[in-house]
Structure formats: C-alpha cells, structure tokens
Scaffold this motif. Structure first.
Motif, PDB file in Angstrom:
ATOM      1  N   ALA A 151      26.406  41.044  44.798  1.00  0.00           N
ATOM      2  CA  ALA A 151      26.039  39.788  45.456  1.00  0.00           C
ATOM      3  C   ALA A 151      26.284  38.581  44.556  1.00  0.00           C
ATOM      4  O   ALA A 151      26.262  37.435  45.025  1.00  0.00           O
ATOM      5  CB  ALA A 151      24.576  39.845  45.885  1.00  0.00           C
ATOM      6  N   ALA A 152      26.531  38.805  43.270  1.00  0.00           N
ATOM      7  CA  ALA A 152      26.811  37.676  42.363  1.00  0.00           C
ATOM      8  C   ALA A 152      28.024  36.913  42.877  1.00  0.00           C
ATOM      9  O   ALA A 152      28.979  37.501  43.363  1.00  0.00           O
ATOM     10  CB  ALA A 152      27.070  38.201  40.950  1.00  0.00           C
ATOM     11  N   PRO A 153      27.984  35.582  42.786  1.00  0.00           N
ATOM     12  CA  PRO A 153      29.112  34.799  43.299  1.00  0.00           C
ATOM     13  C   PRO A 153      30.348  34.917  42.411  1.00  0.00           C
ATOM     14  O   PRO A 153      30.237  35.192  41.214  1.00  0.00           O
ATOM     15  CB  PRO A 153      28.578  33.371  43.285  1.00  0.00           C
ATOM     16  CG  PRO A 153      27.517  33.363  42.237  1.00  0.00           C
ATOM     17  CD  PRO A 153      26.925  34.743  42.210  1.00  0.00           C
ATOM     18  N   ILE A 154      31.509  34.730  43.014  1.00  0.00           N
ATOM     19  CA  ILE A 154      32.769  34.691  42.266  1.00  0.00           C
ATOM     20  C   ILE A 154      33.607  33.571  42.868  1.00  0.00           C
ATOM     21  O   ILE A 154      33.702  33.462  44.090  1.00  0.00           O
ATOM     22  CB  ILE A 154      33.520  36.050  42.331  1.00  0.00           C
ATOM     23  CG1 ILE A 154      34.938  35.937  41.740  1.00  0.00           C
ATOM     24  CG2 ILE A 154      33.641  36.581  43.758  1.00  0.00           C
ATOM     25  CD1 ILE A 154      34.959  35.839  40.245  1.00  0.00           C
ATOM     26  N   GLU A 155      34.152  32.721  42.026  1.00  0.00           N
ATOM     27  CA  GLU A 155      35.038  31.658  42.511  1.00  0.00           C
ATOM     28  C   GLU A 155      36.490  32.041  42.290  1.00  0.00           C
ATOM     29  O   GLU A 155      36.813  32.664  41.286  1.00  0.00           O
ATOM     30  CB  GLU A 155      34.727  30.349  41.782  1.00  0.00           C
ATOM     31  CG  GLU A 155      33.409  29.756  42.238  1.00  0.00           C
ATOM     32  CD  GLU A 155      33.068  28.486  41.484  1.00  0.00           C
ATOM     33  OE1 GLU A 155      33.970  27.915  40.843  1.00  0.00           O
ATOM     34  OE2 GLU A 155      31.897  28.078  41.544  1.00  0.00           O
ATOM     35  N   LEU A 156      37.333  31.655  43.236  1.00  0.00           N
ATOM     36  CA  LEU A 156      38.740  32.034  43.143  1.00  0.00           C
ATOM     37  C   LEU A 156      39.637  30.797  43.199  1.00  0.00           C
ATOM     38  O   LEU A 156      40.406  30.600  44.135  1.00  0.00           O
ATOM     39  CB  LEU A 156      39.090  33.026  44.259  1.00  0.00           C
ATOM     40  CG  LEU A 156      38.380  34.382  44.171  1.00  0.00           C
ATOM     41  CD1 LEU A 156      38.739  35.255  45.365  1.00  0.00           C
ATOM     42  CD2 LEU A 156      38.750  35.099  42.870  1.00  0.00           C
ATOM     43  N   ASP A 157      39.539  29.981  42.187  1.00  0.00           N
ATOM     44  CA  ASP A 157      40.421  28.813  42.069  1.00  0.00           C
ATOM     45  C   ASP A 157      41.881  29.280  42.101  1.00  0.00           C
ATOM     46  O   ASP A 157      42.296  30.083  41.261  1.00  0.00           O
ATOM     47  CB  ASP A 157      40.086  28.120  40.734  1.00  0.00           C
ATOM     48  CG  ASP A 157      41.077  27.032  40.366  1.00  0.00           C
ATOM     49  OD1 ASP A 157      41.998  26.747  41.151  1.00  0.00           O
ATOM     50  OD2 ASP A 157      40.916  26.458  39.273  1.00  0.00           O
ATOM     51  N   PRO A 158      42.665  28.790  43.061  1.00  0.00           N
ATOM     52  CA  PRO A 158      44.037  29.298  43.235  1.00  0.00           C
ATOM     53  C   PRO A 158      44.906  29.186  41.981  1.00  0.00           C
ATOM     54  O   PRO A 158      45.788  30.022  41.772  1.00  0.00           O
ATOM     55  CB  PRO A 158      44.609  28.417  44.345  1.00  0.00           C
ATOM     56  CG  PRO A 158      43.425  27.941  45.106  1.00  0.00           C
ATOM     57  CD  PRO A 158      42.311  27.810  44.104  1.00  0.00           C
ATOM     58  N   ALA A 159      44.666  28.188  41.158  1.00  0.00           N
ATOM     59  CA  ALA A 159      45.527  28.022  39.979  1.00  0.00           C
ATOM     60  C   ALA A 159      45.251  29.091  38.931  1.00  0.00           C
ATOM     61  O   ALA A 159      46.106  29.371  38.087  1.00  0.00           O
ATOM     62  CB  ALA A 159      45.305  26.639  39.370  1.00  0.00           C
ATOM     63  N   ARG A 160      44.069  29.691  38.973  1.00  0.00           N
ATOM     64  CA  ARG A 160      43.695  30.673  37.940  1.00  0.00           C
ATOM     65  C   ARG A 160      43.675  32.092  38.485  1.00  0.00           C
ATOM     66  O   ARG A 160      43.306  33.017  37.781  1.00  0.00           O
ATOM     67  CB  ARG A 160      42.294  30.340  37.402  1.00  0.00           C
ATOM     68  CG  ARG A 160      42.183  28.951  36.811  1.00  0.00           C
ATOM     69  CD  ARG A 160      40.738  28.560  36.612  1.00  0.00           C
ATOM     70  NE  ARG A 160      40.079  29.404  35.614  1.00  0.00           N
ATOM     71  CZ  ARG A 160      38.781  29.341  35.340  1.00  0.00           C
ATOM     72  NH1 ARG A 160      38.004  28.490  36.004  1.00  0.00           N
ATOM     73  NH2 ARG A 160      38.254  30.125  34.434  1.00  0.00           N
ATOM     74  N   THR A 161      44.043  32.268  39.760  1.00  0.00           N
ATOM     75  CA  THR A 161      43.882  33.568  40.414  1.00  0.00           C
ATOM     76  C   THR A 161      45.235  34.126  40.835  1.00  0.00           C
ATOM     77  O   THR A 161      46.043  33.421  41.417  1.00  0.00           O
ATOM     78  CB  THR A 161      42.998  33.400  41.672  1.00  0.00           C
ATOM     79  OG1 THR A 161      41.776  32.769  41.293  1.00  0.00           O
ATOM     80  CG2 THR A 161      42.717  34.735  42.329  1.00  0.00           C
ATOM     81  N   ALA A 162      45.468  35.401  40.538  1.00  0.00           N
ATOM     82  CA  ALA A 162      46.693  36.056  41.002  1.00  0.00           C
ATOM     83  C   ALA A 162      46.355  37.111  42.045  1.00  0.00           C
ATOM     84  O   ALA A 162      45.312  37.768  41.961  1.00  0.00           O
ATOM     85  CB  ALA A 162      47.419  36.707  39.834  1.00  0.00           C
TER      86      ALA A 162
END
Lengths: 242, 242, 242, 242
Positions: free
Chosen positions: D16-27
């Motif tokens: 349940a912990a949140p995760i952010e997926l900023d497109p510039a840092r995510t593949a």
C-alpha cells in the motif's frame, strides 16, 4: 612539434575544462596505501629489489615525501567536508592467494621462487593494513579487492551510487596499475574522475607521466593544491552566495 | 641505469615467461577497428585535426600499414584454427549518444562544438562498421560497447567463459585507451592476456610504448610473428606428438 | 490434471536428470544464516511480529528444527571433502544502512517507524554474526552483501572461478528472497545449481514450495539425504572404481 | 488465519506504500515478448506440449488475451510520455546456443532430444523478433540476453543510469523466470521496481501468483489500470499544479 608533444598539447587543452567537486557528490578514493606497498622490507619491494637492486628507492621516497603528505592534506579536507572516503586494499581472502586474479598470482609465484614467500598478504595481516600515516576511521570504507581495478571485485560502484556520489578523486599507488585501472573503470561506469597527479606515484617517473597523459581521456588531472581549492569550504560558500 | 630503464629491464625479464595459446582456449579480440577509427574523414579524426592539424597522420599511417595487415595475418590463422574471434565496437545504441559513458560523451561534445557533429556513430551506421579489410564473418562475435573497456558494458566475459576460453590475444586501437582498458579488465577477470605490440597503435608512439610497458604487469607482450608461431598448426601438432 | 499439476509434473521430470557433485568443483553456499535471521528477539522478526503477531513462529521453528541441523550435516561432509564453503551475510558497511539496496532500506524504514530501530545490523555486530550452531572456520569465506543476490554486490563469482568451482549447493534463508535470487544469479553466470529443499525455508511454507518449483528451471532440487549421498566419500571412490 | 494468509496480508500492507512514476525517471521494461514465447508452433511451446500435451494452452491464451493488450496500453502511454522503453530478448549470439547460460542450454538439449531442434533461436531469426503486436520503434532499446535476468548479460544498468532512470515498470513473460529475475536484479541494483500483475504471466497461474507475492519484498505490485493512472499526463500536471 613532434607527434607526442602535439598529442600532449591537445590533452592539456582538454584538461582545461572546468570540473566542480561538490563534497556531497564526491568521494576520495585512496588506492592500496597499505604497508606492504608503502614501506620497505615487505615481500612486495623485496622481490623487486632482489630482481634489480635499488629499483624501489625512488618509488619509496616519493611515497614517503610526496604521496603520503599530499593524501593527508586531502583526507583532512574531505573529512572536514563530510565527503565519502574510500580506502582500497589488495589481499587474499583465502590465505593462500588462490583467489587473486591470475596476473597477481603470477607476482606471488615470483615472490615464492625468489624469496620463498608470496607478495600479497592475507586480509587483516599487519602488512595488509593501511599505512598508519593515513589510518581509516571506523565510518570510512575499506574495500579489499582481488584485482587491479577496484570495481571488478568489490561493491564499490554500489557503495558510491547509494550515497549519491557521481564523481571521484583518485590517489594512491601505483599510478599505472591499480590507480589507472580504477580510474578507467570509474569513468566507464559513468563517474566523473579526477586523478591527483602528485598524490600518486609508481616505480618509474616516466611511466607515471605517460599514464597520467592517457588518463586525460578519462577525466581530469589535477594536483593537490588545485583539488584543495576546488573543495575548500570558503570557495564553496562563495559559490553558493554568487 | 636510470630508474625507468631498470624498471623496463625487470618487466622485460618477466615477459620472458612462456605462454601457451591452445586454439580451443584462446580468443582473438580485435578492439574498435571500425571505419571511424581506422579511416580519415570521419568526425573522430576530424575533431583532432581541427584541434591540432596533422595530429592524426602518423596514427592513420600506422593503422593502414601495420595494424590492419598484422591483424589480417592473425585473423587468417585464428580462423584456420577454429578459435573464437571477437570484434568490439563503440557506438551509441540510442542514436543520441546519451548512453555512452560520461568521458565518451565529453568527446561527443567536443565534436559538436568544433564540427557540429558527434564523434561516436549509432550502431549500424556505415562509419560504425568494422573496417572492410577485416570484415567479421557471420559466426564471429561483434560486441558493441558504451565504454573503453569491453567487459564493463558487454556480455564478453560470459561469451568467453561459456566457450571454455581462458586466454585472450588483444589487438586494435587505440593502445592506451580501449586496448589497455580491455586488457586490464580481462586480466582482472582471470583471463590470461597477450597484447600484440605491432597489431595495435595510438596517436603517440611514446604513449603506445609506455602503455605496453605497464601492460607487462597484466600479462604478456608479443609481436605478430611470435603469436603466429605460438598458434601455428605445425607447432601444435609437434607439441601433441611430443 | 489441472494446469499447475501438469506444470509441476513436467518440472519433476526435468528434476530427474542426474547431477554430479565432485567435491573439488562444488561449493556449499550458506545464505544469510545470521543470528538476526535465525533467532527471535532481533528487529528482523520483531518488526514482522509487530505487524502480524505470530507470523514468525513457524519460520523460526523450521530454522531451528530443520534448516540448522540439515546445514550442519552438509557442513560436516563438505568440510571432510575439502570443498569450498561460503557463508553469505547481509549488513550495512556504513553503519547507517545507506549502502543497502533500496528495497532493503525500505525494510529498515519499516523497522524505524514500528520499532525505532533498523532491521539490518552493521557488519561485525553480534546480531550480524553467523548463527553459532554453524560457525565459519577461519579458512571459510564469509561475504557480506548489500543485496538479496550474493553475486550483485560481492566478489563471489570471482572467488568461485579462481578455485575451479563450477557448481554450487545452496542452503539458508529465506527461500524466496536471498536463496532464490542467489540461485538465479548463479545459474545465469553458468554455475550448475542445486538447491537443498530441506536446508532452506521462508515465512510461508506455500511460498517456499512455489519458489522451489520455479527453481527447477534453473537447476536441481535435492533434499539433504540426496546431497549427502551425492557427496559421500564411499560413493565417490566407487564411482572412481567403476 | 493460516501462515500463508498472514504473510500475504503483511505483504499487501507493505504494497500500500505509495510509488511515484515520473516519466523522465521511469522505464518500461518488456521482458522476452518474442514470437517464440508468445505464439504457438515454435520449439519453445512445442517441447512443453510434447512433454505434456495441453500444458501451454492457458499460458498462450493469457498472453494473447491479457498480457499483449495490457502491454500495448502501457506502451502507448509511456511513448506519449517520452519515457524510456526497453524490450528484452533471449537468443544465441553464436547460432549454436553455446553462449547461453547452462540452465538455458539444458532447455536446448531437451528440445534437441524431443524435437530435434533447439529452443532458443539465433538473434535476428524471425522467431527471435518481438511479437508484431508490440513492435519496437527504432529509438527504443532491444537488448539481447543470454540469461534469465536482464542485468547479468546486457548493458541495461548502464543504459538506464546514463538516462537518469531510477525506477522500472516490468512486464512480459514468464513471471517466475525472466520477469522475476529481472525484477530482483533491478531492485538489488537500487532501481525502484513495479511489476505489473496483469501484464505478465507464466505457465501456471498458481506460480504466477506466488512469485508476485514474493516480489512484494523487492518493490511494488500494481495492475495496468493503476500504472496507467500513475503515469497519465492529467494526473501529472495536477501534481505539478498542487
């Protein structure tokens, strides 16, 4: 201008590019400043002296008079800045040297045949310890390697990346073997690399110079005074103010 | 005898140790003999010529007159022997060079500012191809790297180990950067290393010689004639007979 | 037969393939049998008990009653055979856990928020030590890792290769995290892998079984009795005689 | 609550912990969605069908009906966002399979004995290509591996780091072998890992579920709808506004 001078001039021009050394992102790497590399009367220098009497004199003098004092200056400032500090070492983790890379085992064999003892000590042996003039503090990293390059057989890349380090200042011995290989590995793994020209040395001044020339390709060559200026607090706060 | 001559003599004595090159266990590694490194009129040499006119003349002549003919001799014999043959190359796998190691991106930036084009071509570009004089056969390995050392960013160690190769004969360009780094990496990974002195070169003969001297530490320096003798069938069958 | 039973039958058939365990080429790897993983009242199990009281009971009982006694049997025989023995451990080399892989730092944060202490101890801490029931001898390798897989952050591949080891027998905790990752890494690096089904465990028997099923793809699943037979001296000399 | 349910509940709480997926840092990593893994009538599925008729039916249906459509949704959004996209593949680079890791060569041998053909195709073979429903664009990375894990035998870590990527969204086949190993390797190398539960599958639904449960330890399990929300432009601009 002859070929080499022309190349050297081009490399010197490249070396004029600026490099910033933010203490939070910069690690000081001190390569193999272990007693058996820095002091006489251990098998490392003994075997070379046996092969060629006097061959170690200049090397040991440069270590004592230049490299150690210069690394001490860097250590003091990097510690003050709270930067990451890494000592590397070479030693067998199995006592018998069978775990060292083949080229290092060949040195051990030379030691066995000429002196009756291997050159590389076991991890933890007094001769394996970092030179007392440079002693590591408990919170500083000491990584033992079985290779010339530090990245080949240690977790150093992981250690640097988890701390947010992306540039390294490299010092120690010997310039053309373990220092140069570690610098090449670091640059290939995307770390910015500064090699400190008067904080490393090797057995031949000529090979020291030639290897530093090649290392211009992989990063920056700076002397100790320059690195001290690049990392001094005053300069840094000025930079922040401006 | 001065310091350097004394060291050089000691390294030469070390180099007299015998090395066997059983074809089944030996790979020929041909480093970066790509068109943009071997021929004029590509950004690689253009940028250096712009910085320092004439700086590439000796290098390109040695590549053409010595390195390529000598690698061809080795290639023919290693193919006849059924040995593993590996061509390395440098090129961007993302077209924009962003994947290259930082020191190589710095070269690209120099190219951009001086010539308006990057130095390193994309994988597959005509200038990225191996020099036509040395063309790879379909069953031979071509590994693209993003680094000076071949082991840092390719599967070469795995490729060699799964084939039972434990020693490598290294040739190509340039001696002090990609050849030397690949040789150091190989030795650190426990491969026995032979560097072929007259099948590699760099921009400065002096740096070529100095780097070969250091590489004595990591393995064996042999010339092409010597490697041809060490790998010729007649000799091998004699060995087997004896 | 349902889907899973059909797959499981196929994997069991694959597992019937023979595997030889020549002591000179085989290492015993004992994964993370450190006090804080094997005994209650350390933050590792405390944090899970805090989240879900009773969740560790079965795990700790299996470690005590099955895994430790079975590893002891293997240890005794592998020592008698003179085989390579490797203990792995997890611990921070920087005291503050900042060097652990991100997923392990997340566990430390859970420990901090629930118990006020990190889960992973510093290298050398009493809780970091190998469980006294399995103590390492001085000539045996203890490698500290910052990751689940042992190969990611240690020199283990190098250690095994320089000793001529090409197959590994894997035991320890926990089956689905560090044991499974180490087994996968080993197989991917061309080591033949045997996982000892009753010398490893995890928090859920169901996950233990499921993970062993997948590991059939990477090598062999054998129980302790089978590994004892495969490595007993009598059998080996018979093999030699036949 | 039984042992497994208790563990599963604990893992679900962690998830349940949140995760952010900023497109510039995510593949986006698409594992092994090659024709010979996604379509019937290639040696990969043929050999399993020979061993156990019908064993591939559920797998191939899930690939066709769920995994491919879900990866297409992700591909479209990640492309729109300009994120890094990586396709992995398995194939022999030497035509004869001798370069594959030993566990994969064992599969080839099963193929040879049951069907007279190896399972793993050569790089470039039509069956080696990515499934046409997911075709890679020229600027997207296709890395060939010789192993289950992508990091073991490719330059992927380097590729991701030089682009500033520090988190990966993993999809493809098969969940418990190449997907799981790649996820573990990524987390051990300090990448944050999201595995997309309905964009990967394997031969047994039960093993799929069990492996996803273990992967909670290494990162986050999210379904396609959740990843779409985490990476949609609207949400991101809202985030920026707030």
């Amino acid at each position: 201008m002859n070929e080499h001078d022309q190349v050297a001039a081009m490399l010197a021009a490249k070396n004029a590019a600026p490099i910033e050394l933010d203490p939070a992102r910069t690690a000081l790497i001190i390569v193999d400043m272990q007693r058996y590399f820095t002091q006489p009367s251990f098998p490392f220098t003994d075997v070379f002296e046996k092969m060629s009497p006097g061959v170690c004199a200049g090397y040991l003098r440069r270590v004592r008079e230049t490299v150690i004092p210069n690394i001490r200056r860097l250590l003091q400032q990097f510690r003050l800045n709270g930067s990451t500090i890494v000592f590397t070492a070479v030693g067998t983790e199995t006592n018998d040297g069978s775990d060292l890379a083949c080229w290092a085992r060949a040195l051990d064999e030379a030691g066995m045949s000429l002196l009756g003892s291997r050159i590389h000590p076991p991890v933890g042996d007094p001769s394996w310890q970092i030179d007392p003039a440079l002693e590591a503090r408990p919170e500083e990293l000491v990584v033992n390697k079985l290779s010339a390059g530090t990245f080949a057989t240690t977790d150093l890349a992981h250690q640097l990346r988890t701390r947010g380090v992306d540039r390294v200042v490299i010092t120690g011995v010997v310039t053309d073997v373990c220092v140069s290989t570690t610098a090449r590995e670091a640059a290939d793994r995307d770390f910015k690399v500064v090699v400190v020209s008067d904080a490393c040395t090797t057995f031949s001044e000529k090979l020291h110079q030639a290897n530093l020339e090649t290392l211009h390709v992989f990063g920056w060559i700076r002397n100790v005074d320059e690195v001290m200026r690049l990392t001094q607090r005053e300069k840094m706060s000025q930079t922040t103010r401006v």
